[in-house]
Design a protein around this motif. Structure first.
Motif, mmCIF file in Angstrom:
data_model
loop_
_atom_site.group_PDB
_atom_site.id
_atom_site.type_symbol
_atom_site.label_atom_id
_atom_site.label_comp_id
_atom_site.label_asym_id
_atom_site.label_seq_id
_atom_site.Cartn_x
_atom_site.Cartn_y
_atom_site.Cartn_z
ATOM 1 N N MET A 1 56.330 33.055 68.917
ATOM 2 C CA MET A 1 56.751 33.802 70.085
ATOM 3 C C MET A 1 56.964 35.283 69.753
ATOM 4 S SD MET A 1 60.145 33.471 72.484
ATOM 5 C CE MET A 1 61.293 34.247 71.393
ATOM 6 N N PHE A 2 57.589 35.560 68.629
ATOM 7 C CA PHE A 2 57.913 36.944 68.288
ATOM 8 C C PHE A 2 56.656 37.777 68.047
ATOM 9 C CE2 PHE A 2 61.981 34.854 67.450
ATOM 10 C CZ PHE A 2 62.809 35.678 68.182
ATOM 11 N N ASP A 3 55.612 37.150 67.534
ATOM 12 C CA ASP A 3 54.348 37.877 67.360
ATOM 13 C C ASP A 3 53.775 38.310 68.702
ATOM 14 O OD1 ASP A 3 54.443 37.625 64.597
ATOM 15 O OD2 ASP A 3 53.277 35.769 64.595
ATOM 16 N N VAL A 4 53.895 37.462 69.707
ATOM 17 C CA VAL A 4 53.418 37.806 71.050
ATOM 18 C C VAL A 4 54.243 38.968 71.603
ATOM 19 C CG1 VAL A 4 53.140 36.986 73.433
ATOM 20 C CG2 VAL A 4 52.567 35.469 71.522
ATOM 21 N N LEU A 5 55.550 38.918 71.419
ATOM 22 C CA LEU A 5 56.415 39.992 71.917
ATOM 23 C C LEU A 5 56.066 41.328 71.266
ATOM 24 C CD1 LEU A 5 59.876 38.158 72.030
ATOM 25 C CD2 LEU A 5 58.288 38.580 73.923
ATOM 26 N N GLU A 22 49.017 34.988 84.560
ATOM 27 C CA GLU A 22 47.744 34.293 84.379
ATOM 28 C C GLU A 22 46.750 35.149 83.595
ATOM 29 O OE1 GLU A 22 44.223 32.713 87.259
ATOM 30 O OE2 GLU A 22 46.288 32.280 87.903
ATOM 31 N N GLN A 23 46.607 36.386 84.001
ATOM 32 C CA GLN A 23 45.681 37.287 83.321
ATOM 33 C C GLN A 23 46.172 37.618 81.909
ATOM 34 O OE1 GLN A 23 44.976 40.975 85.365
ATOM 35 N NE2 GLN A 23 43.275 41.541 84.052
ATOM 36 N N LEU A 24 47.480 37.801 81.774
ATOM 37 C CA LEU A 24 48.048 38.100 80.462
ATOM 38 C C LEU A 24 47.841 36.918 79.514
ATOM 39 C CD1 LEU A 24 49.561 40.135 78.738
ATOM 40 C CD2 LEU A 24 51.701 39.210 79.655
ATOM 41 N N THR A 25 48.000 35.707 80.018
ATOM 42 C CA THR A 25 47.766 34.509 79.205
ATOM 43 C C THR A 25 46.329 34.488 78.692
ATOM 44 O OG1 THR A 25 49.455 33.251 80.404
ATOM 45 C CG2 THR A 25 47.794 31.980 79.217
ATOM 46 N N ASP A 36 51.014 27.490 73.409
ATOM 47 C CA ASP A 36 52.459 27.214 73.383
ATOM 48 C C ASP A 36 53.257 28.483 73.085
ATOM 49 O OD1 ASP A 36 51.863 24.584 73.858
ATOM 50 O OD2 ASP A 36 52.236 23.914 71.796
ATOM 51 N N GLU A 37 52.763 29.261 72.141
ATOM 52 C CA GLU A 37 53.432 30.505 71.761
ATOM 53 C C GLU A 37 53.429 31.497 72.933
ATOM 54 O OE1 GLU A 37 53.332 33.405 67.849
ATOM 55 O OE2 GLU A 37 51.463 32.479 68.500
ATOM 56 N N ILE A 38 52.332 31.571 73.658
ATOM 57 C CA ILE A 38 52.207 32.468 74.809
ATOM 58 C C ILE A 38 53.176 32.045 75.898
ATOM 59 C CG2 ILE A 38 50.683 33.226 76.673
ATOM 60 C CD1 ILE A 38 48.335 32.868 74.626
ATOM 61 N N GLN A 39 53.204 30.759 76.215
ATOM 62 C CA GLN A 39 54.080 30.268 77.280
ATOM 63 C C GLN A 39 55.551 30.478 76.938
ATOM 64 O OE1 GLN A 39 52.974 29.613 80.278
ATOM 65 N NE2 GLN A 39 50.969 30.052 79.407
ATOM 66 N N GLU A 40 55.893 30.253 75.677
ATOM 67 C CA GLU A 40 57.274 30.467 75.242
ATOM 68 C C GLU A 40 57.656 31.939 75.395
ATOM 69 O OE1 GLU A 40 60.086 29.673 71.313
ATOM 70 O OE2 GLU A 40 57.927 29.299 71.190
#
Length: 151
Positions: A1-5, A22-25, A36-40
């Protein structure tokens, strides 16, 4: 999760510059992040937005003192609480932002939280409010103490 942030912070100058979920995902998946990491991360960011709205409604007094609950102490850990206190005493983390940091840190759920993860949370709180931390705080958030040059 932190990598996505961190990726979002580096690639979007403000939260409202991000595309819809949706587009960001799709963009994050294309870059190589796991679903899973993106959704979190997106769920965590939704909580950050809600916390930011609440902070504007019920702001603690500027001279308030924070007493940590046992659950918060366990989730944050000594090192993270010390860093939050340092930022407060330096005058860069006012009480409403402190509460946002604590809320989002405890939302991670696993404790004690590493100092590096807390620093990302602090950075994301600034980002969510459209504020840029000053250069000294950015240095504190990004540069490891052993890598600092003493002049």
């Amino acid at each position: 999760m932190f990598d996505v942030l961190v990726y979002l912070y580096e690639n979007y100058w403000r939260p409202d510059a991000c595309p819809d979920h949706e587009q960001l995902t799709r963009k994050l998946s294309a870059v190589g992040f796991e679903t899973d990491e993106i959704q979190e991360a997106l769920s965590w960011l939704d909580g950050l937005a809600a916390t930011a709205e609440m902070a504007q409604i019920r702001m603690p007094a500027q001279d308030s003192m924070r007493v940590y609950q046992p659950r918060e102490l366990a989730l944050l850990g000594e090192e993270s609480i010390g860093f939050i206190s340092f930022l407060e005493s330096a005058g860069v983390l006012p009480p409403p932002m402190r509460e946002m940091v604590i809320d989002r840190a405890t939302a991670v759920g696993a404790g004690p939280l590493s100092l590096d993860d807390l620093k990302i949370i602090v950075l994301m709180v600034f980002w969510s409010l459209g504020e840029e931390p000053d250069a000294l705080i950015l240095d504190e958030l990004f540069v490891a103490p052993e890598e600092r040059l003493i002049h």
